[in-house]
Write an enzyme that holds these catalytic residues in place. Structure first.
Site, PDB file in Angstrom:
ATOM      1  N   LYS A  11      81.218  47.084 -58.854  1.00  0.00           N
ATOM      2  CA  LYS A  11      81.096  45.630 -59.912  1.00  0.00           C
ATOM      3  C   LYS A  11      80.245  44.873 -58.279  1.00  0.00           C
ATOM      4  CE  LYS A  11      84.774  43.301 -57.926  1.00  0.00           C
ATOM      5  NZ  LYS A  11      84.449  42.214 -56.946  1.00  0.00           N
ATOM      6  N   ASP A 137      90.608  43.786 -62.032  1.00  0.00           N
ATOM      7  CA  ASP A 137      89.492  44.478 -61.576  1.00  0.00           C
ATOM      8  C   ASP A 137      88.870  44.857 -62.905  1.00  0.00           C
ATOM      9  OD1 ASP A 137      88.652  41.850 -60.792  1.00  0.00           O
ATOM     10  OD2 ASP A 137      87.843  43.613 -58.509  1.00  0.00           O
TER      11      ASP A 137
END
Length: 292
Positions: A11, A137
């Site tokens: 990410k 996350d």
């Protein structure tokens, strides 16, 4: 034994703001997050009555300290399969301690892979809820794509898809302690705010340059003095043609956005001799498999 191979995509934080603190000691975040094609490869084999983790990085833990292990254990509990076993093999490529979600995306990929292997009736939303128990996350990494994350980073709002482009990711040899940066953010009375709305408007218009020029990460304002190489990497990427460059998460990896894959490849060729962990990538769309 039944098995599956799953990709765990890194990410990127296209922009990141810390708005304040929340009950429980969490920080209130606002950030545009993006999956990219830099990934770890994960193989999951069902069988036995224990969870075993293998990895190509000798220094990573292979017990409950490993998020992939905890993800499997929590999945089996939620799916009504306590005591089930699996062999999880991690082929790591995403740099460790880089702000790229390398551990979180492994945990999310294990959740997705086990759902596919077992046929468990768990929606994406259910997997995201499990992921929130593992790390901030992980919920994003379950479905990925382009998302506006708020709260502690585990609540999502719609965001326009990132335009096609080339990406170069470069990590210096050091990592940064996340708690140290949050402590410094807490002590600051004022800071520049990212233009999150402007960034998303540029993405909606397909304006890659406008998006790249609005990328901003407030953690760059509180970097320790010995992290000057982060600014040097940003400058190098911009000198090599990046439309914009920013640190991801709490670092220490930096990425640059390029007009296309060919431009990114040229920049990577110039940087790879100086940085061992240097990669090209492209945006990855949402991995959503189920509604809700």
């Amino acid at each position: 034994m039944k098995s599956i191979e799953v990709k765990a995509y890194a990410k990127l934080n296209l922009c990141l703001d810390v708005l304040g603190t929340m009950p429980g000691g969490w920080h209130e975040m606002k950030m545009v997050m993006q999956s990219c094609s830099l990934c770890d490869d994960i193989r999951i084999e069902l069988g036995g009555d224990d969870i075993t983790v293998k990895t190509n990085l000798h220094f990573l833990p292979r017990d409950e300290r490993n998020i992939a292990y905890r993800a499997a254990k929590r999945f089996f509990e939620a799916a009504g399969m306590p005591g089930a076993g699996a062999l999880i093999t991690l082929q790591k490529r995403i740099p460790v301690g880089a702000g790229l979600g390398g551990g979180s995306t492994d945990g999310a990929a294990v959740l997705r892979g086990l759902r596919d292997l077992t046929g468990a009736a768990l929606s994406d939303a259910a997997l995201e809820a499990l992921g929130a128990e593992l790390g901030s996350d992980v919920p994003f990494c379950v479905c990925g794509g382009t998302r506006l994350a708020v709260g502690r980073g585990d609540r999502f709002l719609d965001a326009p898809a990132m335009p096609d482009c080339g990406i170069v990711i470069c990590k210096p040899r050091f990592s940064i302690r996340t708690p140290d940066l949050f402590a410094k953010i807490d002590s600051r009375r004022s800071r520049i705010r990212p233009d999150t709305d402007g960034l998303m408007a540029a993405m909606a218009a397909g304006d890659l340059r406008g998006m790249a020029q609005r990328m901003y990460n407030v953690f760059e304002d509180v970097l320790p003095r010995n992290c000057g190489e982060i600014a040097a990497i940003k400058s190098a990427l911009l000198d090599l043609g990046a439309l914009g460059s920013v640190m991801s998460g709490t670092g220490s990896a930096v990425f640059g956005i390029f007009e296309d894959a060919a431009a990114a490849e040229r920049a990577w060729t110039q940087l790879r001799g100086s940085y061992r962990e240097c990669f090209t990538a492209q945006p990855v769309a949402s991995l959503s498999a189920t509604a809700g």
